[in-house]
Design an enzyme around this catalytic site. Structure first.
Site, short mmCIF file in Angstrom:
data_model
loop_
_atom_site.label_atom_id
_atom_site.label_comp_id
_atom_site.label_asym_id
_atom_site.label_seq_id
_atom_site.Cartn_x
_atom_site.Cartn_y
_atom_site.Cartn_z
N ASP A 126 0.86 -1.18 0.00
CA ASP A 126 0.00 0.00 0.00
C ASP A 126 0.89 1.23 0.00
OD1 ASP A 126 -1.90 1.98 0.39
OD2 ASP A 126 -3.02 0.84 1.89
N ARG A 128 -0.24 4.40 -0.44
CA ARG A 128 -1.01 5.62 -0.21
C ARG A 128 -0.47 6.40 0.99
NH1 ARG A 128 -6.89 3.11 0.18
NH2 ARG A 128 -5.65 1.65 1.41
#
Length: 196
Positions: A126, A128
């Site tokens: 991930d 983000r």
């Protein structure tokens, strides 16, 4: 500070007439939006969704993920309360971009799960970040939120930004036969709080 407010207008939707606010990140060139409804200030924590862009799920209604149903549910919940905010962040494919997400889908078609596919492409599971959320929320004088999420890492990231998350509002929806493995992987490898 690299985020600046660019424009605002009315946005009538099937749920409510929201205000849409555009923000520009002068460092990355990315554009993000906030949808707001009702009075945002005050002492009561504001219902909030921080949603990362998913073209395939949000626009094309792909059943490979739960993104589209989560977006719809969040807007519906905000409309039913008459007050809230949704931050729509341009970080497609958990931050790897649209084309790389499609490459990850190709690897998933060959048997990899969503985490393995990102890692095989040389990315973290991930990518983000949520560092722009504080700037966007502070523009509206919001510092206490009830966050619609199943992702405890998102809550922790916001708390590091000095955003007070007073409650986690579950947002479980969109499960189907096409995304069963995807949801299981989100729970087992990414720590998402599903079925809890």
């Amino acid at each position: 500070m690299t985020m600046k407010h660019a424009a605002s207008s009315l946005l009538p939707t099937e749920w409510a007439e929201f205000q849409i606010h555009g923000f520009e990140d002068t460092e990355t060139g990315k554009e993000h939006v906030a949808l707001t409804l009702g009075e945002l200030g005050g002492i009561e924590p504001l219902l909030c969704r921080i949603h990362s862009e998913c073209l395939t799920g949000d626009s094309f209604r792909s059943r490979r993920c739960d993104c589209g149903p989560q977006l719809d549910a969040a807007l519906s919940l905000i409309a039913s309360e008459g007050r809230g905010i949704l931050l729509y962040l341009r970080q497609e494919g958990r931050g790897i971009g649209l084309i790389n997400k499609l490459r990850a889908y190709q690897l998933q078609d060959q048997g990899a799960d969503t985490v393995e596919a990102n890692e095989q492409l040389g990315f973290e599971a991930d990518m983000r970040t949520y560092d722009i959320c504080e700037t966007m929320l502070s523009y509206f004088s919001v510092n206490k939120i009830r966050l619609m999420t199943n992702n405890p890492k998102k809550i922790e990231a916001l708390r590091l930004q000095k955003i007070e998350v007073t409650e986690r509002v579950k947002l479980e929806c969109g499960a189907n036969s096409h995304n069963k493995k995807y949801l299981q992987t989100k729970a087992s490898k990414l720590g998402h709080l599903l079925n809890r």
